[in-house]
Design a protein around this motif. Structure first.
Motif, PDB file in Angstrom:
ATOM      1  N   ARG A 261       0.773  -1.195  -0.168  1.00  0.00           N
ATOM      2  CA  ARG A 261      -0.018  -0.044   0.181  1.00  0.00           C
ATOM      3  C   ARG A 261       0.794   1.318  -0.040  1.00  0.00           C
ATOM      4  NH1 ARG A 261      -4.867   1.229  -1.702  1.00  0.00           N
ATOM      5  NH2 ARG A 261      -6.566   0.752  -0.161  1.00  0.00           N
ATOM      6  N   ALA A 262       2.008   1.277   0.774  1.00  0.00           N
ATOM      7  CA  ALA A 262       2.756   2.296   0.970  1.00  0.00           C
ATOM      8  C   ALA A 262       3.748   2.561  -0.396  1.00  0.00           C
ATOM      9  CB  ALA A 262       3.767   2.357   2.051  1.00  0.00           C
ATOM     10  N   SER A 263       4.012   1.355  -1.105  1.00  0.00           N
ATOM     11  CA  SER A 263       4.788   1.456  -2.339  1.00  0.00           C
ATOM     12  C   SER A 263       4.238   2.086  -3.704  1.00  0.00           C
ATOM     13  CB  SER A 263       5.317   0.051  -2.846  1.00  0.00           C
ATOM     14  OG  SER A 263       4.119  -0.380  -3.661  1.00  0.00           O
ATOM     15  N   SER A 264       4.960   2.128  -4.653  1.00  0.00           N
ATOM     16  CA  SER A 264       4.282   2.963  -5.651  1.00  0.00           C
ATOM     17  C   SER A 264       3.216   1.738  -6.650  1.00  0.00           C
ATOM     18  CB  SER A 264       5.244   3.259  -6.864  1.00  0.00           C
ATOM     19  OG  SER A 264       6.024   1.979  -7.126  1.00  0.00           O
ATOM     20  N   LEU A 265       3.156   0.634  -6.313  1.00  0.00           N
ATOM     21  CA  LEU A 265       2.287  -0.313  -6.971  1.00  0.00           C
ATOM     22  C   LEU A 265       0.914   0.000  -6.500  1.00  0.00           C
ATOM     23  CD1 LEU A 265       2.907  -2.984  -8.772  1.00  0.00           C
ATOM     24  CD2 LEU A 265       2.007  -4.203  -6.631  1.00  0.00           C
ATOM     25  N   GLU A 266       0.145   0.308  -7.705  1.00  0.00           N
ATOM     26  CA  GLU A 266      -1.256   0.399  -7.287  1.00  0.00           C
ATOM     27  C   GLU A 266      -2.073  -0.897  -7.637  1.00  0.00           C
ATOM     28  OE1 GLU A 266      -3.552   3.424  -9.820  1.00  0.00           O
ATOM     29  OE2 GLU A 266      -1.847   4.213 -10.058  1.00  0.00           O
ATOM     30  N   ALA A 267      -2.741  -1.120  -6.422  1.00  0.00           N
ATOM     31  CA  ALA A 267      -3.463  -2.486  -6.618  1.00  0.00           C
ATOM     32  C   ALA A 267      -4.667  -2.444  -5.743  1.00  0.00           C
ATOM     33  CB  ALA A 267      -2.403  -3.558  -5.591  1.00  0.00           C
ATOM     34  N   MET A 268      -5.561  -3.650  -5.949  1.00  0.00           N
ATOM     35  CA  MET A 268      -6.873  -3.515  -5.113  1.00  0.00           C
ATOM     36  C   MET A 268      -6.556  -4.552  -3.893  1.00  0.00           C
ATOM     37  SD  MET A 268     -10.337  -5.528  -6.222  1.00  0.00           S
ATOM     38  CE  MET A 268     -11.049  -4.521  -7.236  1.00  0.00           C
ATOM     39  N   PHE A 269      -6.917  -4.019  -2.737  1.00  0.00           N
ATOM     40  CA  PHE A 269      -6.685  -4.788  -1.604  1.00  0.00           C
ATOM     41  C   PHE A 269      -7.655  -5.403  -0.821  1.00  0.00           C
ATOM     42  CE2 PHE A 269      -2.320  -3.215  -0.807  1.00  0.00           C
ATOM     43  CZ  PHE A 269      -2.278  -2.514  -1.678  1.00  0.00           C
ATOM     44  N   ILE A 270      -7.872  -6.764  -0.739  1.00  0.00           N
ATOM     45  CA  ILE A 270      -9.202  -7.464  -0.254  1.00  0.00           C
ATOM     46  C   ILE A 270      -8.603  -8.218   1.032  1.00  0.00           C
ATOM     47  CG2 ILE A 270     -10.662  -9.473  -0.861  1.00  0.00           C
ATOM     48  CD1 ILE A 270     -10.430  -8.542  -3.782  1.00  0.00           C
ATOM     49  N   PHE A 271      -9.444  -8.278   2.048  1.00  0.00           N
ATOM     50  CA  PHE A 271      -9.141  -9.026   3.216  1.00  0.00           C
ATOM     51  C   PHE A 271     -10.151 -10.172   3.421  1.00  0.00           C
ATOM     52  CE2 PHE A 271      -9.130  -9.895   7.912  1.00  0.00           C
ATOM     53  CZ  PHE A 271      -7.771  -9.975   7.847  1.00  0.00           C
ATOM     54  N   ILE A 272      -9.686 -11.155   3.655  1.00  0.00           N
ATOM     55  CA  ILE A 272     -10.730 -12.429   3.898  1.00  0.00           C
ATOM     56  C   ILE A 272     -10.859 -12.635   5.281  1.00  0.00           C
ATOM     57  CG2 ILE A 272     -11.276 -14.781   3.210  1.00  0.00           C
ATOM     58  CD1 ILE A 272     -10.916 -13.069   0.702  1.00  0.00           C
ATOM     59  N   CYS A 273     -11.862 -12.615   5.818  1.00  0.00           N
ATOM     60  CA  CYS A 273     -12.368 -12.723   7.439  1.00  0.00           C
ATOM     61  C   CYS A 273     -12.988 -14.422   7.523  1.00  0.00           C
ATOM     62  CB  CYS A 273     -13.396 -11.693   7.734  1.00  0.00           C
ATOM     63  SG  CYS A 273     -12.548 -10.369   8.850  1.00  0.00           S
ATOM     64  N   PRO A 274     -12.685 -15.010   8.413  1.00  0.00           N
ATOM     65  CA  PRO A 274     -13.258 -16.112   8.855  1.00  0.00           C
ATOM     66  C   PRO A 274     -14.705 -15.848   9.770  1.00  0.00           C
ATOM     67  CG  PRO A 274     -11.733 -15.676  10.520  1.00  0.00           C
ATOM     68  CD  PRO A 274     -11.796 -14.580   9.677  1.00  0.00           C
ATOM     69  N   PRO A 275     -15.594 -16.831   9.795  1.00  0.00           N
ATOM     70  CA  PRO A 275     -16.878 -16.550  10.335  1.00  0.00           C
ATOM     71  C   PRO A 275     -16.806 -16.484  11.764  1.00  0.00           C
ATOM     72  CG  PRO A 275     -17.065 -18.561   9.362  1.00  0.00           C
ATOM     73  CD  PRO A 275     -15.777 -17.934   9.048  1.00  0.00           C
ATOM     74  N   SER A 276     -15.843 -17.306  12.297  1.00  0.00           N
ATOM     75  CA  SER A 276     -15.439 -17.294  13.757  1.00  0.00           C
ATOM     76  C   SER A 276     -14.529 -17.915  13.977  1.00  0.00           C
ATOM     77  CB  SER A 276     -16.624 -17.945  14.520  1.00  0.00           C
ATOM     78  OG  SER A 276     -16.506 -19.280  14.208  1.00  0.00           O
ATOM     79  N   MET A 277     -13.554 -17.634  15.289  1.00  0.00           N
ATOM     80  CA  MET A 277     -12.535 -18.078  15.374  1.00  0.00           C
ATOM     81  C   MET A 277     -12.434 -19.792  15.635  1.00  0.00           C
ATOM     82  SD  MET A 277      -9.923 -15.878  15.577  1.00  0.00           S
ATOM     83  CE  MET A 277      -8.496 -16.340  16.425  1.00  0.00           C
ATOM     84  N   GLU A 278     -13.698 -20.078  16.109  1.00  0.00           N
ATOM     85  CA  GLU A 278     -13.825 -21.802  16.290  1.00  0.00           C
ATOM     86  C   GLU A 278     -13.727 -22.317  14.741  1.00  0.00           C
ATOM     87  OE1 GLU A 278     -15.847 -19.344  17.532  1.00  0.00           O
ATOM     88  OE2 GLU A 278     -14.960 -19.744  19.554  1.00  0.00           O
ATOM     89  N   GLU A 279     -14.413 -21.720  13.788  1.00  0.00           N
ATOM     90  CA  GLU A 279     -14.244 -22.108  12.400  1.00  0.00           C
ATOM     91  C   GLU A 279     -12.953 -22.105  11.921  1.00  0.00           C
ATOM     92  OE1 GLU A 279     -16.383 -23.838  10.654  1.00  0.00           O
ATOM     93  OE2 GLU A 279     -15.362 -23.530   8.588  1.00  0.00           O
ATOM     94  N   LEU A 280     -12.241 -20.957  12.018  1.00  0.00           N
ATOM     95  CA  LEU A 280     -10.690 -20.799  11.726  1.00  0.00           C
ATOM     96  C   LEU A 280      -9.968 -22.082  12.263  1.00  0.00           C
ATOM     97  CD1 LEU A 280      -9.203 -18.953   9.771  1.00  0.00           C
ATOM     98  CD2 LEU A 280      -8.476 -17.807  12.295  1.00  0.00           C
ATOM     99  N   GLU A 281     -10.046 -22.129  13.664  1.00  0.00           N
ATOM    100  CA  GLU A 281      -9.147 -23.216  14.215  1.00  0.00           C
ATOM    101  C   GLU A 281      -9.721 -24.735  13.402  1.00  0.00           C
ATOM    102  OE1 GLU A 281      -9.371 -23.273  18.349  1.00  0.00           O
ATOM    103  OE2 GLU A 281      -8.186 -25.195  18.426  1.00  0.00           O
ATOM    104  N   LYS A 282     -10.897 -24.991  13.311  1.00  0.00           N
ATOM    105  CA  LYS A 282     -11.167 -25.974  12.686  1.00  0.00           C
ATOM    106  C   LYS A 282     -10.652 -26.210  11.174  1.00  0.00           C
ATOM    107  CE  LYS A 282     -15.534 -28.949  11.319  1.00  0.00           C
ATOM    108  NZ  LYS A 282     -15.157 -29.025  10.035  1.00  0.00           N
ATOM    109  N   ARG A 283     -10.812 -25.315  10.560  1.00  0.00           N
ATOM    110  CA  ARG A 283     -10.250 -25.452   9.068  1.00  0.00           C
ATOM    111  C   ARG A 283      -8.694 -25.602   9.260  1.00  0.00           C
ATOM    112  NH1 ARG A 283     -13.396 -20.286   6.078  1.00  0.00           N
ATOM    113  NH2 ARG A 283     -15.516 -21.092   6.576  1.00  0.00           N
ATOM    114  N   LEU A 284      -8.135 -24.940  10.194  1.00  0.00           N
ATOM    115  CA  LEU A 284      -6.461 -25.341  10.457  1.00  0.00           C
ATOM    116  C   LEU A 284      -6.048 -26.483  10.554  1.00  0.00           C
ATOM    117  CD1 LEU A 284      -4.790 -22.116  11.935  1.00  0.00           C
ATOM    118  CD2 LEU A 284      -4.208 -23.253   9.706  1.00  0.00           C
TER     119      LEU A 284
END
Ligand SMILES: Nc1nc2c(ncn2[C@@H]2O[C@H](COP(=O)(O)OP(=O)(O)O)[C@@H](O)[C@H]2O)c(=O)[nH]1
Ligand SMILES: Nc1ncnc2c1ncn2[C@@H]1O[C@H](COP(=O)(O)OP(=O)(O)O)[C@@H](O)[C@H]1O
Length: 426
Positions: A261-284
């Motif tokens: 973001r701070a560099s000269s590269l223009e980009a689209m930034f997308i953040f992916i969120c889990p539905p919950s920490m429990e689900e994240l742990e399960k997936r991992l």
């Protein structure tokens, strides 16, 4: 009076841009002194001399060797001591002659004689923001090489999110459905490969000392320590995808996204969120690729990452990956791919074919290449007009945004004012 002397007497409105950040888009045209035109021809070795501010830059080479750059202090027109110079970026391999022209006191354009169409235009930055930043970091004088490329690159897409949220899964789906549209930026990492991971495909698996040296050499767009290992995106990883005419996808952590973001590269930034920490742990855990210790470390880091992803202002969009199919459809929507219709095959990229014998001059933001023998597509055409008005990017990556036109004569596009002053580089 020779051609160069004649040129010295002329002053013209010259190249715009090159004035703010790395976006070389057009600004007001500053005065351009045609003494900036230089040429170097074959004679075993060859070189050009260009004065920029209080320094003279001597660019030379011998057949097949990389170009070299020397800078010498000029004091009241007398040559003083040699400057200790660090050359960054990818250097061109030399050929049998070149011409050099100063663009707005910051950057030299180098036209290689008799080179391959995709290797004929290079840039040497002597005083751009990147060079100034590197000078500060390295504490020494710096110049930076960059290859010139016709046309523009598509904006890259940066995808971040905690480990196990589904970034890799979503990216794989996208690449499978649109193989000719997207390319993956293959990161470097010091972590060990997982069972199915291939070197050069999923990551460039690298020794820590090698990666640290390459970071020091300015080869990385960004890097970060993540879950105890070093990860980084090389400049080349992104440029290779852009060279192939594809949209580059970067799967990087929040620290990396912040750096991009701070560099000269223009980009689209997308953040992916889990539905919950429990689900994240399960997936991992279900993925089964990490040790217990690694899983716990990733879960601890996930909390901070999610907080930053949601509130740092780095990201343009946040997607929740609860149902995979729904999340994928939403990702496609963000990328403008819902209701996608296969486009007609795009034309082959334009390639400039610089004949062996040519001379150059400049009018406003156009470099005029006079072709002495008609090696151009039609016998009657003997001029190439290289448009440098919309240059983008630059060292340590490519300089994009070049365009050219093949013409019969000046009157094709300059209404016959004929104020080009060519010099020969036989
Ligand atoms: N800053 C940065 N982060 C990266 C890069 N490549 C991968 N990462 C991030 O490093 C983290 C760990 O990646 P990885 O080891 O593949 O594990 P995974 O996320 O659990 O699949 C993830 O958040 C990636 O997005 C990179 O080049 N730069
Ligand atoms: N929406 C989803 N629902 C259930 N499982 C998912 C979903 N998205 C991804 N997964 C699974 O979660 C695991 C982690 O996904 P992965 O793409 O490897 O995550 P990341 O690249 O973010 O670390 C994989 O086993 C994947 O199949």
């Amino acid at each position: 009076m020779n051609a160069s002397d004649a040129l010295l007497k002329k002053t013209k409105a010259g190249l715009p841009g090159l004035s703010s950040g790395k976006d070389f888009s057009m600004g007001e045209a500053p005065t351009f002194f045609v003494q900036d035109l230089q040429n170097g021809t074959k004679n075993g070795t060859f070189e050009t001399n260009t004065v920029v501010g209080d320094k003279k830059y001597v660019i030379g080479g011998t057949d097949g060797e990389a170009f070299s750059v020397k800078a010498q202090i000029l004091d009241n027109n007398c040559l003083g001591e040699l400057v200790n110079l660090v050359e960054l970026g990818t250097k061109p391999i030399s050929c049998d002659g070149h011409s050099a022209m100063l663009l707005e006191d910051r950057i030299l354009i180098i036209l290689k004689k008799n080179s391959k169409p995709d290797d004929s235009i290079w840039f040497l930055e002597v005083d751009t923001p990147y060079v100034r930043q590197q000078k500060k970091i390295l504490g020494t004088d710096v110049v930076a090489w960059s290859k010139g490329v016709m046309g523009n690159a598509e904006k890259p897409v940066v995808i971040s999110g905690p480990s196990g949220v589904g970034k890799g899964t979503l990216i794989s789906m996208l690449m499978k459905e649109f193989p000719s549209m997207f390319g993956f930026s293959v990161s470097h990492t010091t972590r060990a490969p997982r069972g199915m991971e291939k070197n050069g495909v999923h990551y460039h698996f690298t020794e820590k000392n090698v990666m640290e040296k390459e970071i020091k050499d300015g080869k990385f767009l960004e890097f970060a320590s993540v879950h105890g290992n070093l990860y980084g995106t090389s400049v080349e990883a992104v440029e290779l995808v852009s060279d192939a005419g594809k949209i580059c996808i970067l799967d990087i952590d929040v620290q990396g996204a912040r750096s991009v973001r701070a560099s000269s590269l223009e980009a689209m930034f997308i953040f992916i969120c889990p539905p919950s920490m429990e689900e994240l742990e399960k997936r991992l855990r279900d993925r089964g690729t990490e040790t217990e210790e690694q899983i716990l470390k990733r879960l601890r880091n996930a909390c901070a990452e999610i907080e930053q992803g949601e509130s740092s202002g780095i990201f343009d969009h946040i997607l929740y990956n609860d149902n995979l199919e729904v999340c994928y459809e939403n990702l496609k929507k963000l990328l403008g791919l819902d209701g996608y219709v296969t486009p007609p095959k795009s034309a082959a990229p334009k390639e400039i074919n610089l004949p062996r014998n040519h001379s150059i001059s400049k009018i406003d933001d156009k470099i005029i290449i006079h072709c002495n023998s008609s090696t151009l597509e039609k016998e009657s055409k003997n001029l190439i007009m290289l448009d440098v008005s919309s240059l983008k990017g630059g060292a340590p990556g490519r300089t994009r945004g070049l365009d050219f036109q093949v013409m019969d004569s000046f009157s094709d596009s300059f209404n016959g004012n004929g104020n080009g002053y060519p010099i020969d580089i036989q």
